[in-house]
Design a protein around this motif. Structure first.
Motif, PDB file in Angstrom:
ATOM      1  N   ILE A 120       0.839  -1.198   0.000  1.00 14.82           N
ATOM      2  CA  ILE A 120       0.000   0.000   0.000  1.00 14.82           C
ATOM      3  C   ILE A 120       0.876   1.251   0.000  1.00 14.82           C
ATOM      4  O   ILE A 120       0.646   2.181  -0.748  1.00 14.82           O
ATOM      5  N   SER A 121       1.885   1.255   0.863  1.00 17.65           N
ATOM      6  CA  SER A 121       2.781   2.410   0.927  1.00 17.65           C
ATOM      7  C   SER A 121       4.154   1.987   1.435  1.00 17.65           C
ATOM      8  O   SER A 121       4.302   0.920   2.056  1.00 17.65           O
ATOM      9  N   THR A 122       5.127   2.846   1.162  1.00 16.63           N
ATOM     10  CA  THR A 122       6.514   2.540   1.525  1.00 16.63           C
ATOM     11  C   THR A 122       7.090   3.737   2.282  1.00 16.63           C
ATOM     12  O   THR A 122       6.856   4.880   1.905  1.00 16.63           O
ATOM     13  N   LEU A 180      -3.366  14.146  10.783  1.00 18.00           N
ATOM     14  CA  LEU A 180      -1.971  13.854  10.409  1.00 18.00           C
ATOM     15  C   LEU A 180      -1.499  12.515  10.989  1.00 18.00           C
ATOM     16  O   LEU A 180      -0.741  11.789  10.353  1.00 18.00           O
ATOM     17  N   ILE A 181      -1.969  12.196  12.190  1.00 15.86           N
ATOM     18  CA  ILE A 181      -1.588  10.908  12.794  1.00 15.86           C
ATOM     19  C   ILE A 181      -2.220   9.762  11.992  1.00 15.86           C
ATOM     20  O   ILE A 181      -1.548   8.789  11.644  1.00 15.86           O
ATOM     21  N   ASP A 182      -3.510   9.913  11.655  1.00 11.80           N
ATOM     22  CA  ASP A 182      -4.204   8.871  10.880  1.00 11.80           C
ATOM     23  C   ASP A 182      -3.559   8.676   9.509  1.00 11.80           C
ATOM     24  O   ASP A 182      -3.557   7.569   8.971  1.00 11.80           O
ATOM     25  N   SER A 231      10.892   9.557   4.650  1.00 13.53           N
ATOM     26  CA  SER A 231      10.431   9.644   3.267  1.00 13.53           C
ATOM     27  C   SER A 231       9.311   8.626   3.116  1.00 13.53           C
ATOM     28  O   SER A 231       9.459   7.469   3.524  1.00 13.53           O
ATOM     29  N   LEU A 232       8.175   9.057   2.572  1.00 11.24           N
ATOM     30  CA  LEU A 232       6.970   8.216   2.581  1.00 11.24           C
ATOM     31  C   LEU A 232       6.139   8.456   1.337  1.00 11.24           C
ATOM     32  O   LEU A 232       5.947   9.607   0.931  1.00 11.24           O
ATOM     33  N   GLN A 233       5.695   7.405   0.692  1.00 16.22           N
ATOM     34  CA  GLN A 233       4.705   7.614  -0.376  1.00 16.22           C
ATOM     35  C   GLN A 233       3.873   6.370  -0.625  1.00 16.22           C
ATOM     36  O   GLN A 233       4.226   5.267  -0.209  1.00 16.22           O
ATOM     37  N   VAL A 282       7.164  -1.399   4.695  1.00 16.76           N
ATOM     38  CA  VAL A 282       6.014  -1.321   3.797  1.00 16.76           C
ATOM     39  C   VAL A 282       4.753  -1.529   4.623  1.00 16.76           C
ATOM     40  O   VAL A 282       4.778  -2.239   5.630  1.00 16.76           O
ATOM     41  N   HIS A 283       3.682  -0.897   4.215  1.00 13.70           N
ATOM     42  CA  HIS A 283       2.348  -1.288   4.668  1.00 13.70           C
ATOM     43  C   HIS A 283       1.890  -2.299   3.636  1.00 13.70           C
ATOM     44  O   HIS A 283       1.809  -1.987   2.447  1.00 13.70           O
ATOM     45  N   ILE A 284       1.618  -3.502   4.080  1.00 18.02           N
ATOM     46  CA  ILE A 284       1.402  -4.600   3.131  1.00 18.02           C
ATOM     47  C   ILE A 284       0.247  -5.489   3.583  1.00 18.02           C
ATOM     48  O   ILE A 284       0.040  -5.667   4.793  1.00 18.02           O
ATOM     49  N   GLY A 309       2.059  -3.102  13.982  1.00 16.98           N
ATOM     50  CA  GLY A 309       0.653  -2.888  13.618  1.00 16.98           C
ATOM     51  C   GLY A 309       0.499  -1.718  12.645  1.00 16.98           C
ATOM     52  O   GLY A 309       1.473  -1.030  12.323  1.00 16.98           O
ATOM     53  N   THR A 310      -0.731  -1.462  12.230  1.00 11.51           N
ATOM     54  CA  THR A 310      -1.001  -0.467  11.181  1.00 11.51           C
ATOM     55  C   THR A 310      -0.703   0.969  11.626  1.00 11.51           C
ATOM     56  O   THR A 310      -0.450   1.842  10.801  1.00 11.51           O
ATOM     57  N   GLY A 311      -0.744   1.228  12.920  1.00 13.52           N
ATOM     58  CA  GLY A 311      -0.466   2.579  13.416  1.00 13.52           C
ATOM     59  C   GLY A 311       0.962   2.713  13.920  1.00 13.52           C
ATOM     60  O   GLY A 311       1.295   3.672  14.589  1.00 13.52           O
ATOM     61  N   GLY A 312       1.815   1.736  13.617  1.00  8.96           N
ATOM     62  CA  GLY A 312       3.202   1.776  14.069  1.00  8.96           C
ATOM     63  C   GLY A 312       3.427   0.932  15.312  1.00  8.96           C
ATOM     64  O   GLY A 312       2.631   0.049  15.630  1.00  8.96           O
ATOM     65  N   GLU A 313       4.498   1.247  15.999  1.00 10.48           N
ATOM     66  CA  GLU A 313       4.904   0.477  17.164  1.00 10.48           C
ATOM     67  C   GLU A 313       3.801   0.421  18.228  1.00 10.48           C
ATOM     68  O   GLU A 313       3.133   1.420  18.483  1.00 10.48           O
ATOM     69  N   LEU A 322      -0.329  -4.859   7.510  1.00  8.69           N
ATOM     70  CA  LEU A 322       0.822  -5.051   8.397  1.00  8.69           C
ATOM     71  C   LEU A 322       1.907  -4.042   8.042  1.00  8.69           C
ATOM     72  O   LEU A 322       2.027  -3.635   6.887  1.00  8.69           O
ATOM     73  N   ASP A 323       2.704  -3.674   9.042  1.00  6.72           N
ATOM     74  CA  ASP A 323       3.886  -2.825   8.837  1.00  6.72           C
ATOM     75  C   ASP A 323       5.077  -3.763   8.976  1.00  6.72           C
ATOM     76  O   ASP A 323       5.327  -4.293  10.059  1.00  6.72           O
ATOM     77  N   ILE A 324       5.763  -4.014   7.879  1.00  5.82           N
ATOM     78  CA  ILE A 324       6.915  -4.931   7.944  1.00  5.82           C
ATOM     79  C   ILE A 324       8.184  -4.165   7.547  1.00  5.82           C
ATOM     80  O   ILE A 324       8.222  -3.476   6.534  1.00  5.82           O
TER      81      ILE A 324
HETATM   82  P1  ADP Z   1       9.016   4.749  13.700  1.00  7.72           P
HETATM   83  O1  ADP Z   1       8.827   4.075  12.400  1.00  7.72           O
HETATM   84  O2  ADP Z   1       9.455   6.155  13.517  1.00  7.72           O
HETATM   85  O3  ADP Z   1       9.881   3.958  14.613  1.00  7.72           O
HETATM   86  P2  ADP Z   1       6.267   4.013  14.374  1.00  7.72           P
HETATM   87  O4  ADP Z   1       6.492   2.551  14.271  1.00  7.72           O
HETATM   88  O5  ADP Z   1       5.435   4.488  15.529  1.00  7.72           O
HETATM   89  O6  ADP Z   1       7.627   4.846  14.485  1.00  7.72           O
HETATM   90  O7  ADP Z   1       5.609   4.517  13.028  1.00  7.72           O
HETATM   91  C1  ADP Z   1       5.377   5.884  12.840  1.00  7.72           C
HETATM   92  C2  ADP Z   1       4.262   6.131  11.852  1.00  7.72           C
HETATM   93  O8  ADP Z   1       4.672   5.725  10.549  1.00  7.72           O
HETATM   94  C3  ADP Z   1       2.984   5.350  12.151  1.00  7.72           C
HETATM   95  O9  ADP Z   1       1.875   6.151  11.840  1.00  7.72           O
HETATM   96  C4  ADP Z   1       3.068   4.206  11.179  1.00  7.72           C
HETATM   97  O10 ADP Z   1       1.814   3.660  10.856  1.00  7.72           O
HETATM   98  C5  ADP Z   1       3.665   4.907   9.993  1.00  7.72           C
HETATM   99  N1  ADP Z   1       4.275   4.003   9.002  1.00  7.72           N
HETATM  100  C6  ADP Z   1       5.280   3.148   9.149  1.00  7.72           C
HETATM  101  N2  ADP Z   1       5.548   2.508   8.013  1.00  7.72           N
HETATM  102  C7  ADP Z   1       4.666   2.959   7.091  1.00  7.72           C
HETATM  103  C8  ADP Z   1       4.412   2.690   5.720  1.00  7.72           C
HETATM  104  N3  ADP Z   1       5.160   1.819   5.035  1.00  7.72           N
HETATM  105  N4  ADP Z   1       3.404   3.354   5.118  1.00  7.72           N
HETATM  106  C9  ADP Z   1       2.654   4.260   5.792  1.00  7.72           C
HETATM  107  N5  ADP Z   1       2.848   4.558   7.067  1.00  7.72           N
HETATM  108  C10 ADP Z   1       3.843   3.924   7.724  1.00  7.72           C
END
Ligand code: ADP
Ligand code: CIR
Length: 355
Positions: A120-122, A180-182, A231-233, A282-284, A309-313, A322-324
């Motif tokens: 979904i995003s990187t 912005l958090i969402d 960097s995010l897109q 990646v969000h995958i 998880g989807t919102g990060g740590e 998933l955030d991998i």
């Molecule tokens: P950090 O990556 O800085 O250690 P977090 O794990 O809390 O801190 O993630 C920070 C934010 O980045 C969260 O909102 C998380 O969902 C988002 N994030 C991480 N990876 C991606 C991704 N590949 N695509 C979109 N958002 C992401």
């Protein structure tokens, strides 16, 4: 000398940690013998063992459970940091030295999901601390503001794709902040692991976020670290995301002096974020493999990947996202970190296709 009240608090809480079923690396390695050796030590900024481990003493469910309140904690409490670091970063013995920065060529990388089926995003981020300052737990309010000023002055000189604007946290409405958090652009406050470590003093003062207009280049100021450069897109263009980060870091390196350690490379508050400081994620969606969470975790571990998880740590996965990311950031160069992540995600995608 360490204040008797601090020593008392440290000892009482350490006994409870020892009796607990905490799976943290700090509990695993901070033996009674090591505790005795370190409990009376102090850093240049007057930080004690309590400042380093308060996070796990209050949160037995920590995974690491250790923060450096200032750069020389890595040396003064080195007997503890060294073994925790060696374990987390999958091998970094006392004799090891982190290699010099090497971003390689982004053109060696490809889209991580060329068919756009899974990713979904990187996002690729790194952490940087300014030279000659403590980390959050040791900063005065004046120092926080100095850091904010130095960092935003450097950021405001960036041009092209990296040109953007700084928004202080105290100027944001709750709605703006939550949006912005969402959208995964802004950090969330209120993390109990950081709270216990004294990382939220004077909040929201001197905290903020810098973004370019498309919000693909983001810098967090004075959250867990002095700087998180991001960097995010959308989509899987890892080469593009990585190149943007590499360019930004090289530009900032010319304008700011960063804190480096002779063995550990770039230093940050959390020992998981030293070395390159890079977390490439990646969000995958992996619908088939996600059905067996234990097996997916086992495979990810074998590939040196970490799942969040989807919102990060410390968040849950929502909607199957998933955030991998790479797990280790130390002992390998920037280009090796990104290659390890790229290969690992490729392997997961292939396994998903075969499932
Ligand atoms: P950090 O990556 O800085 O250690 P977090 O794990 O809390 O801190 O993630 C920070 C934010 O980045 C969260 O909102 C998380 O969902 C988002 N994030 C991480 N990876 C991606 C991704 N590949 N695509 C979109 N958002 C992401
Ligand atoms: C903890 O110990 O659980 C927190 N301080 C976070 C540690 C780093 N995060 C991670 O590896 N997921």
């Amino acid at each position: 000398k360490v204040d008797p009240e601090i020593l008392q608090k440290l000892t009482t809480k350490y006994v409870l940690l020892q009796k607990s079923d905490s799976k943290s690396l700090t509990k695993k390695y901070l033996t009674q013998e090591l505790f005795e050796k370190l409990k009376e030590k102090k850093t240049k900024y007057n930080m004690t063992l309590l400042d380093c481990i308060a996070t796990v003493l209050d949160n037995h469910d920590s995974s690491v459970g250790l923060y450096a309140p200032c750069p020389d904690s890595y040396d003064v409490f080195g007997d503890l940091f060294d073994i925790v670091i060696e374990d987390y970063h999958i091998g970094f013995p006392k004799s090891a030295v982190h290699p010099p920065m090497d971003w390689g060529e982004a053109s060696d990388l490809q889209n991580i999901d060329p068919n756009g089926k899974y990713v979904i995003s990187t996002r690729v981020r790194t952490a940087r601390s300014l030279k000659d300052y403590p980390f959050n737990p040791g900063l005065s309010e004046e120092q926080y503001k100095e850091i904010e000023t130095k960092v935003t002055c450097a950021l405001c000189q960036l041009t092209g794709d990296l040109r953007g604007q700084y928004q202080p946290l105290y100027e944001m409405s709750d709605d703006e902040m939550n949006k912005l958090i969402d959208d995964h652009i802004l950090f969330k406050g209120g993390d109990r692991f950081l709270e216990s470590a004294n990382a939220y003093r004077y909040w929201p003062n001197a905290r903020g976020v810098f973004t370019n207009p498309p919000k693909t280049f983001i810098v967090w100021v004075n959250e867990e670290d002095h700087m998180r450069i991001i960097s995010l897109q959308q989509g899987g263009d890892l080469a593009g995301v990585y190149k943007r980060l590499a360019d930004a870091v090289k530009e900032l390196d010319r304008r700011l002096e960063f804190c480096k350690h002779k063995r550990f490379g770039y230093l940050s508050m959390c020992p998981t974020n030293i070395g390159t400081g890079i977390r490439a994620s990646v969000h995958i969606k992996l619908p088939k493999m996600s059905q067996n969470e234990a097996k997916l975790n086992e495979i990810a571990g074998r590939l040196n990947l970490q799942i969040r998880g989807t919102g990060g740590e410390h968040t849950e996965s929502k909607g199957g996202v998933l955030d991998i990311s790479n797990k280790r950031r130390l002992g390998v160069t920037e280009k090796e970190v990104i290659k390890e992540m790229f290969n690992g995600i490729q392997e997961l995608i292939q396994l998903e296709e075969k499932s």
